[in-house]
Motif scaffolding. Sequence first.
Motif, PDB file in Angstrom:
ATOM      1  N   ASN A 224     -23.132  28.763  -2.805  1.00 44.74           N
ATOM      2  CA  ASN A 224     -22.295  27.661  -3.261  1.00 44.74           C
ATOM      3  C   ASN A 224     -21.684  27.911  -4.639  1.00 44.74           C
ATOM      4  O   ASN A 224     -20.473  27.789  -4.829  1.00 44.74           O
ATOM      5  CB  ASN A 224     -23.096  26.354  -3.278  1.00 44.74           C
ATOM      6  N   ASP A 225     -22.518  28.252  -5.626  1.00 44.96           N
ATOM      7  CA  ASP A 225     -22.004  28.485  -6.982  1.00 44.96           C
ATOM      8  C   ASP A 225     -20.991  29.621  -6.997  1.00 44.96           C
ATOM      9  O   ASP A 225     -19.975  29.553  -7.690  1.00 44.96           O
ATOM     10  CB  ASP A 225     -23.147  28.798  -7.949  1.00 44.96           C
ATOM     11  N   THR A 226     -21.270  30.672  -6.233  1.00 40.26           N
ATOM     12  CA  THR A 226     -20.354  31.814  -6.160  1.00 40.26           C
ATOM     13  C   THR A 226     -18.986  31.364  -5.693  1.00 40.26           C
ATOM     14  O   THR A 226     -17.957  31.709  -6.294  1.00 40.26           O
ATOM     15  CB  THR A 226     -20.902  32.885  -5.188  1.00 40.26           C
ATOM     16  N   GLU A 227     -18.945  30.598  -4.613  1.00 42.14           N
ATOM     17  CA  GLU A 227     -17.667  30.218  -4.018  1.00 42.14           C
ATOM     18  C   GLU A 227     -16.894  29.233  -4.900  1.00 42.14           C
ATOM     19  O   GLU A 227     -15.673  29.316  -5.011  1.00 42.14           O
ATOM     20  CB  GLU A 227     -17.889  29.612  -2.625  1.00 42.14           C
ATOM     21  N   ILE A 228     -17.617  28.321  -5.550  1.00 44.00           N
ATOM     22  CA  ILE A 228     -16.937  27.364  -6.434  1.00 44.00           C
ATOM     23  C   ILE A 228     -16.375  28.090  -7.652  1.00 44.00           C
ATOM     24  O   ILE A 228     -15.237  27.847  -8.077  1.00 44.00           O
ATOM     25  CB  ILE A 228     -17.892  26.229  -6.862  1.00 44.00           C
ATOM     26  N   HIS A 229     -17.158  29.017  -8.235  1.00 45.06           N
ATOM     27  CA  HIS A 229     -16.655  29.805  -9.368  1.00 45.06           C
ATOM     28  C   HIS A 229     -15.483  30.686  -8.947  1.00 45.06           C
ATOM     29  O   HIS A 229     -14.545  30.902  -9.723  1.00 45.06           O
ATOM     30  CB  HIS A 229     -17.775  30.662  -9.964  1.00 45.06           C
ATOM     31  N   ALA A 230     -15.530  31.177  -7.711  1.00 45.96           N
ATOM     32  CA  ALA A 230     -14.436  32.022  -7.201  1.00 45.96           C
ATOM     33  C   ALA A 230     -13.147  31.206  -7.102  1.00 45.96           C
ATOM     34  O   ALA A 230     -12.060  31.728  -7.405  1.00 45.96           O
ATOM     35  CB  ALA A 230     -14.809  32.595  -5.834  1.00 45.96           C
ATOM     36  N   ILE A 231     -13.246  29.942  -6.684  1.00 47.80           N
ATOM     37  CA  ILE A 231     -12.060  29.080  -6.606  1.00 47.80           C
ATOM     38  C   ILE A 231     -11.455  28.910  -8.002  1.00 47.80           C
ATOM     39  O   ILE A 231     -10.237  29.033  -8.195  1.00 47.80           O
ATOM     40  CB  ILE A 231     -12.422  27.710  -5.992  1.00 47.80           C
ATOM     41  N   LEU A 232     -12.301  28.631  -8.990  1.00 45.81           N
ATOM     42  CA  LEU A 232     -11.804  28.472 -10.365  1.00 45.81           C
ATOM     43  C   LEU A 232     -11.153  29.759 -10.864  1.00 45.81           C
ATOM     44  O   LEU A 232     -10.052  29.734 -11.433  1.00 45.81           O
ATOM     45  CB  LEU A 232     -12.951  28.054 -11.288  1.00 45.81           C
ATOM     46  N   ALA A 233     -11.830  30.890 -10.639  1.00 50.80           N
ATOM     47  CA  ALA A 233     -11.308  32.182 -11.109  1.00 50.80           C
ATOM     48  C   ALA A 233      -9.993  32.530 -10.435  1.00 50.80           C
ATOM     49  O   ALA A 233      -9.101  33.115 -11.051  1.00 50.80           O
ATOM     50  CB  ALA A 233     -12.347  33.274 -10.865  1.00 50.80           C
ATOM     51  N   GLU A 234      -9.868  32.171  -9.161  1.00 50.24           N
ATOM     52  CA  GLU A 234      -8.635  32.462  -8.412  1.00 50.24           C
ATOM     53  C   GLU A 234      -7.428  31.795  -9.058  1.00 50.24           C
ATOM     54  O   GLU A 234      -6.321  32.338  -9.051  1.00 50.24           O
ATOM     55  CB  GLU A 234      -8.794  31.957  -6.973  1.00 50.24           C
ATOM     56  N   PHE A 235      -7.633  30.610  -9.657  1.00 46.53           N
ATOM     57  CA  PHE A 235      -6.536  29.908 -10.318  1.00 46.53           C
ATOM     58  C   PHE A 235      -6.480  30.201 -11.815  1.00 46.53           C
ATOM     59  O   PHE A 235      -5.718  29.559 -12.551  1.00 46.53           O
ATOM     60  CB  PHE A 235      -6.664  28.401 -10.081  1.00 46.53           C
ATOM     61  N   LEU A 237      -8.817  29.661 -13.970  1.00 43.46           N
ATOM     62  CA  LEU A 237      -9.463  28.587 -14.720  1.00 43.46           C
ATOM     63  C   LEU A 237     -10.875  28.992 -15.132  1.00 43.46           C
ATOM     64  O   LEU A 237     -11.549  29.733 -14.409  1.00 43.46           O
ATOM     65  CB  LEU A 237      -9.509  27.313 -13.872  1.00 43.46           C
ATOM     66  N   PRO A 238     -11.352  28.500 -16.263  1.00 46.55           N
ATOM     67  CA  PRO A 238     -12.677  28.896 -16.747  1.00 46.55           C
ATOM     68  C   PRO A 238     -13.797  28.255 -15.933  1.00 46.55           C
ATOM     69  O   PRO A 238     -13.670  27.123 -15.477  1.00 46.55           O
ATOM     70  CB  PRO A 238     -12.699  28.380 -18.192  1.00 46.55           C
ATOM     71  N   TYR A 239     -14.888  28.996 -15.740  1.00 46.32           N
ATOM     72  CA  TYR A 239     -16.037  28.448 -15.009  1.00 46.32           C
ATOM     73  C   TYR A 239     -17.302  28.455 -15.862  1.00 46.32           C
ATOM     74  O   TYR A 239     -18.373  28.100 -15.395  1.00 46.32           O
ATOM     75  CB  TYR A 239     -16.278  29.226 -13.705  1.00 46.32           C
ATOM     76  N   LYS A 240     -17.170  28.872 -17.128  1.00 45.39           N
ATOM     77  CA  LYS A 240     -18.305  28.788 -18.054  1.00 45.39           C
ATOM     78  C   LYS A 240     -17.758  28.678 -19.480  1.00 45.39           C
ATOM     79  O   LYS A 240     -16.591  28.989 -19.732  1.00 45.39           O
ATOM     80  CB  LYS A 240     -19.231  30.002 -17.916  1.00 45.39           C
ATOM     81  N   TYR A 241     -18.616  28.232 -20.386  1.00 44.69           N
ATOM     82  CA  TYR A 241     -18.212  28.069 -21.781  1.00 44.69           C
ATOM     83  C   TYR A 241     -18.603  29.290 -22.604  1.00 44.69           C
ATOM     84  O   TYR A 241     -19.709  29.809 -22.458  1.00 44.69           O
ATOM     85  CB  TYR A 241     -18.867  26.830 -22.398  1.00 44.69           C
ATOM     86  N   PRO A 242     -17.708  29.750 -23.483  1.00 47.06           N
ATOM     87  CA  PRO A 242     -18.107  30.804 -24.427  1.00 47.06           C
ATOM     88  C   PRO A 242     -19.280  30.309 -25.280  1.00 47.06           C
ATOM     89  O   PRO A 242     -19.317  29.134 -25.671  1.00 47.06           O
ATOM     90  CB  PRO A 242     -16.852  31.008 -25.285  1.00 47.06           C
ATOM     91  N   GLU A 243     -20.208  31.192 -25.546  1.00 49.00           N
ATOM     92  CA  GLU A 243     -21.433  30.814 -26.274  1.00 49.00           C
ATOM     93  C   GLU A 243     -21.114  30.192 -27.629  1.00 49.00           C
ATOM     94  O   GLU A 243     -21.735  29.208 -28.043  1.00 49.00           O
ATOM     95  CB  GLU A 243     -22.314  32.065 -26.458  1.00 49.00           C
ATOM     96  N   GLN A 244     -20.094  30.754 -28.330  1.00 51.93           N
ATOM     97  CA  GLN A 244     -19.798  30.257 -29.681  1.00 51.93           C
ATOM     98  C   GLN A 244     -19.235  28.842 -29.663  1.00 51.93           C
ATOM     99  O   GLN A 244     -19.380  28.095 -30.632  1.00 51.93           O
ATOM    100  CB  GLN A 244     -18.852  31.210 -30.430  1.00 51.93           C
TER     101      GLN A 244
END
Length: 719
Positions: A224-235, A237-244
Amino acid sequence: MAKKSKKEKPDGAGSKRIKKVEMIRRIVEFLSLDPQRSFNYKQVAHAVGAKTHPQKEMIVDILYDLAQDDVLKEVVTGKFRFISRGKIVIGTFQRKSNGKNQVITEDGGEPIFVAERNASRAMNGDKVEVMLFAKKKGFGPEGEVVNILESVPQVFVGVLEVQKTFAFLIVDNKVLANDIFIPIEKLKGGESGQKAVVRIIEWPQRAKNPIGEVVDILGFAGENDTEIHAILAEFGLPYKYPEQVDKAAEKIPTDITEEEIAKREDFRGVTTFTIDPKDAKDFDDALSFRKLPNGLYEVGVHIADVTHYVLPGSILDKEGYNRATSIYLVDRVVPMLPERLSNGLCSLRPNEEKLAFSAIFELDEHAEVKTSRVCRTVINSDRRFTYEEAQEIIETGKGDYQEEILTLNKLAKRLREKRFTAGAINFDRFEVKFDIDEKGKPIDVYFKMSKEANHLIEEFMLLANRTVAELIGKVPKGKKAKTFVYRVHDLPDPEKMANFAEFVHRFGYKLKTEGLQTDVSKSINKLLDQVQGTNEEDMIETIAIRAMAKAVYSTENIGHYGLAFPYYTHFTSPIRRYPDMMVHRLLERYLSAGRNVPQEKYEEMCKHCSDMEQLAASAERASIKYKQVEYLSDKLGQTFDGVISGVTEWGIYVEINVNKCEGMVPIRDLDDDYYEFDSKNYCLLGRRNKRIYRLGDPVTIQVARANLEKKQLDFMLLS
């Protein structure tokens, strides 16, 4: 007669300093103006202003060189004519999954078709030079990419196939017809079967495949997480926050100082509550209510004071601007700001002191606004309501703060009536929702319609947004309005409206497309009321929306057609929309008598926010489609009643009634006849038996195939 000094000599065609490349440009420009005529070198020289002997010799050489390159044709000895295919135009390359690539020209002309063999490895979004081919009768313009002026970084998502010394990315997005070759040292530890984000680093001239490097590993395909992140990446769009960025959010102090409270209006003792979806955590807005001694109702629309915490130019601000919006996917929210801000510091949670930017109204019983003001406040929400809880109070007349909620609802209904009387359009569409298990798998699909509790909040948010826009946008005669961020919605395209009216006429409905704006709007509303509960309801609403312009952000105020507001902005959701943060900052500046800001800079920011809003909406639709396919993937062979929701040359789309899942019946599976697509009437027509499949027709289907990778459902038509 005095001779001109060297300084006075013009730098034109008669100047000795002219470069050959400039001379070529002038010659091609001159000859392309009249491609039917042929010219000798003397005529060309005169036309481009060449006077010296060396320049005339250069022109002769250029003419023969251009003829050699098929830009010109030597019609008779020494006379040359422009070949139409030699015309060069500049535009943006759009790569299509069906191979029908096109270039959108800068001059706004007709799109130019570019076959894959003529694309010269141009990628989506690249700025290119295209040489036009000779025009074919009955066809649009066609050309060949001859130069890539600006390359856009290209990132693709797909599944890895890893060999001993190299790997390939099998791309999800079929916009790229070729798989991407990845050297083993660029694999970043990826394994076969994992989904990855890959950046193209080069595409050698003779290589069949582009070469890429892994940017990120998303996980194994199907999770599930893989596919949802893949949808964001395809457009993109960010799927995580930079640490800083998260670290910067953690450093913001939580305490509200007495000094800060002293600068604000204190609403902590006034009855205040929020009404939001049951799964919401980021509470942007709250309503306060009290009856005043003068008999009027005071309603406070309190909005999270995000810009108090997010300072201009800070790392948090830059990240917020880049994202521009929160993204609401099926099973999660990807917030514009880190969760410590969006769900914590800024969220107007109950029984916590919070800073707000507020619009305060005094209204009479008829919802007439007698006075209003915009100010910074401190509040303390007494209660968090879900929409369902507030709706129950409206329907039963019983519950916490029942008097406040019932009075607010009565006022909201009157505000709503006034809006529609003024010409607002009533698009009340359903929202697709899923029940998801702990692994992210959908176990049920349903749809929600807006009820009175939703309308209550909506009307007061609209009132606040309109009031803020009027506060800055309305200026006394003779004074210039300051630069501001508006939410604008243009008038519908007359041609689209005429086509829409012609289409609904076939179903027996009438639609007014000319006259006063309110007349047209009321006619649209009447149509939307008439189609309620009919087979063609969803389809007619969808086509009506497509006939409308898209609402966007702009510094140029043209009003909001759909809401029938001459002034409108977005002020009420700064936790999840960057334009609202822009509005808050401009409000603070102008209320403090600050100077105007540069319009050009803010218009550029508006365009970025509008573009990101569209991308986020596309990702949201893709996540819904993925979950719908996943939901039906274990229901193969089951039958459902539905309605034809789309008709194309390759098949018909059917939307299932009970869950709004949409799939396609391929035209190849309609094997009882040869069907032809009638684009004007939105239907497929059988050549022999004259059977018609039309938009809005009720049908029964069987689920035939569910392709999760392509987010595609195929149905079989039963009746």
